[in-house]
Design an enzyme around this catalytic site. Structure first.
Site, mmCIF file in Angstrom:
data_model
loop_
_atom_site.group_PDB
_atom_site.id
_atom_site.type_symbol
_atom_site.label_atom_id
_atom_site.label_comp_id
_atom_site.label_asym_id
_atom_site.label_seq_id
_atom_site.Cartn_x
_atom_site.Cartn_y
_atom_site.Cartn_z
ATOM 1 C CB SER A 122 -26.955 -63.018 67.828
ATOM 2 O OG SER A 122 -26.386 -61.714 67.790
ATOM 3 C CE1 TYR A 135 -27.688 -62.390 62.469
ATOM 4 C CE2 TYR A 135 -27.495 -60.995 64.420
ATOM 5 C CZ TYR A 135 -27.081 -62.091 63.686
ATOM 6 O OH TYR A 135 -26.062 -62.889 64.151
ATOM 7 C CB SER A 138 -33.887 -64.281 62.520
ATOM 8 O OG SER A 138 -32.570 -63.784 62.656
ATOM 9 C CE LYS A 139 -28.239 -65.709 64.437
ATOM 10 N NZ LYS A 139 -27.723 -67.096 64.277
ATOM 11 C CB THR A 170 -17.320 -63.757 61.522
ATOM 12 O OG1 THR A 170 -18.174 -62.616 61.712
ATOM 13 C CG2 THR A 170 -17.375 -64.648 62.760
#
Length: 234
Positions: A122, A135, A138-139, A170
């Site tokens: 990401s 987030y 983690s990416k 999305t």
């Protein structure tokens, strides 16, 4: 023999688009997800990528793979001090360990097919997004894992590439826009191509990078974001 592709998180969003693209290209497509794929031609398997034993068992049944694409992931938004460690663990379990579990379970099939592991990162992995510490972390770990595996697996004929999408149409993006957490006009002004990307644009990039046209590309981190990361705050 028809070549095979594994897609995690293949029932929705980018994963669904990746499944559709590889089906169109004539591949046998296997989806690991908690839901069935909407495509009848996809071989759907209910697999929780955070549970190693489930992933290991499913991995033992894989045919030789042209590619394994790790689209399974969840979003997490909130201030780091308020979310708590349990929520942090949950997003890391899905986004990082889900990727790591899949990579390890698919390795033998990737070796047999001299295939490519395509992980999904990401732009949050390389930018300090507000209320995205869990987030983003983690990416970023997914990006680092992909680079490391390129060094370890090259001698086995396996390539690894990380594709980091920008803002994409999305369910997660829709919720962010609808709730006002993301300002559409600000986002578009900051994006040189003036768009929120289609999942199909990410799927096209994944299919291309997994092809023989990129046979000498490994350990790469490719940002596909309509130019968002290239534009400064001004």
């Amino acid at each position: 023999m028809v070549a095979s592709v594994l897609v995690t998180g293949g029932s929705r969003g980018i994963g669904d688009a990746v499944c559709e693209r590889f089906l169109r290209d004539g591949f046998n497509v296997i989806s690991w997800d908690l839901q069935q794929s909407s495509h009848d031609a996809v071989h759907s398997q209910i697999v929780d990528v955070t549970v190693w034993e489930e992933v290991r068992r499913a991995g033992n049944q894989l045919p030789p793979l042209h590619a394994a694409v790790t689209c399974a992931g969840i979003g997490l938004r909130g201030s780091f001090d308020q979310l708590g460690i349990d929520e942090l663990r949950r997003v890391i379990d899905v986004n990082f360990f889900g990727t790591a579990n899949t990579a390890l379970a698919a390795l033998s099939a990737l070796k047999s097919g001299r295939g490519t592991l395509v992980t999904i990162g990401s732009i949050a992995a390389i930018n300090g997004f507000h209320q995205r510490a869990g987030y983003s972390s983690s990416k970023a770990a997914v990006v680092a894992l992909t680079k490391s595996l390129a060094n370890e697996w090259a001698e086995d004929g396996v390539r690894t590439v990380c594709v980091s999408p920008g803002f994409t149409q999305t369910e997660m993006m829709s919720k962010s826009l609808d709730s006002g957490l993301t300002d559409y006009n600000v986002l578009i002004r900051h994006t040189p191509q003036r768009c929120i990307m289609e999942p199909e644009a990410i799927a096209d990039a994944v299919a291309a990078l997994a092809s023989d046209d990129f046979r000498r590309l490994t350990g790469a981190h490719i940002v596909v974001d309509a130019g968002w990361d290239s534009l400064s705050g001004f």
